[in-house]
Design a protein around this motif. Sequence first.
Motif, mmCIF file in Angstrom:
data_model
loop_
_atom_site.group_PDB
_atom_site.id
_atom_site.type_symbol
_atom_site.label_atom_id
_atom_site.label_comp_id
_atom_site.label_asym_id
_atom_site.label_seq_id
_atom_site.Cartn_x
_atom_site.Cartn_y
_atom_site.Cartn_z
ATOM 1 N N HIS A 1 0.837 -1.204 0.000
ATOM 2 C CA HIS A 1 0.000 0.000 0.000
ATOM 3 C C HIS A 1 0.873 1.256 0.000
ATOM 4 N N GLN B 1 0.899 4.022 -2.952
ATOM 5 C CA GLN B 1 0.592 5.429 -2.679
ATOM 6 C C GLN B 1 1.727 6.336 -3.162
ATOM 7 N N HIS C 1 1.472 6.578 -6.917
ATOM 8 C CA HIS C 1 0.348 7.447 -7.284
ATOM 9 C C HIS C 1 0.685 8.918 -7.072
ATOM 10 N N ASP D 1 -7.486 7.132 -9.135
ATOM 11 C CA ASP D 1 -7.262 6.187 -8.052
ATOM 12 C C ASP D 1 -8.408 6.157 -7.051
#
Length: 106
Positions: A63, A67, A70, A91
Amino acid sequence: MIEDPIRRSLSALAAATARPQAFLVVIAYGALWLILEPETFDMHGLATLVVWVMTLIIQRAEHGDTQAIHAKLDGLIHSIERAPNRLAEIDDKEPEDIEDERQTNS
């Protein structure tokens, strides 16, 4: 459609398992198991808890990596003037919707 609430729930659950509170849930579960059923808490029970903790560690690492990627991509998209802003907010969509978006853009 009943599919949408289920997909949203699964996405929310996946995000929740990446939070530190998920570790507390596993620890609390193990403590309750040890208190309420100590005769069934053996090596298999310990192995189960270790697998859950390792799964949460992997989920949290993935995760965090996702992140970071992104955030970098959002910065790149915002810096390119002709890039559509809808890509920066993609997203927030469900994985199936993102796959559909990728199919229409390719």
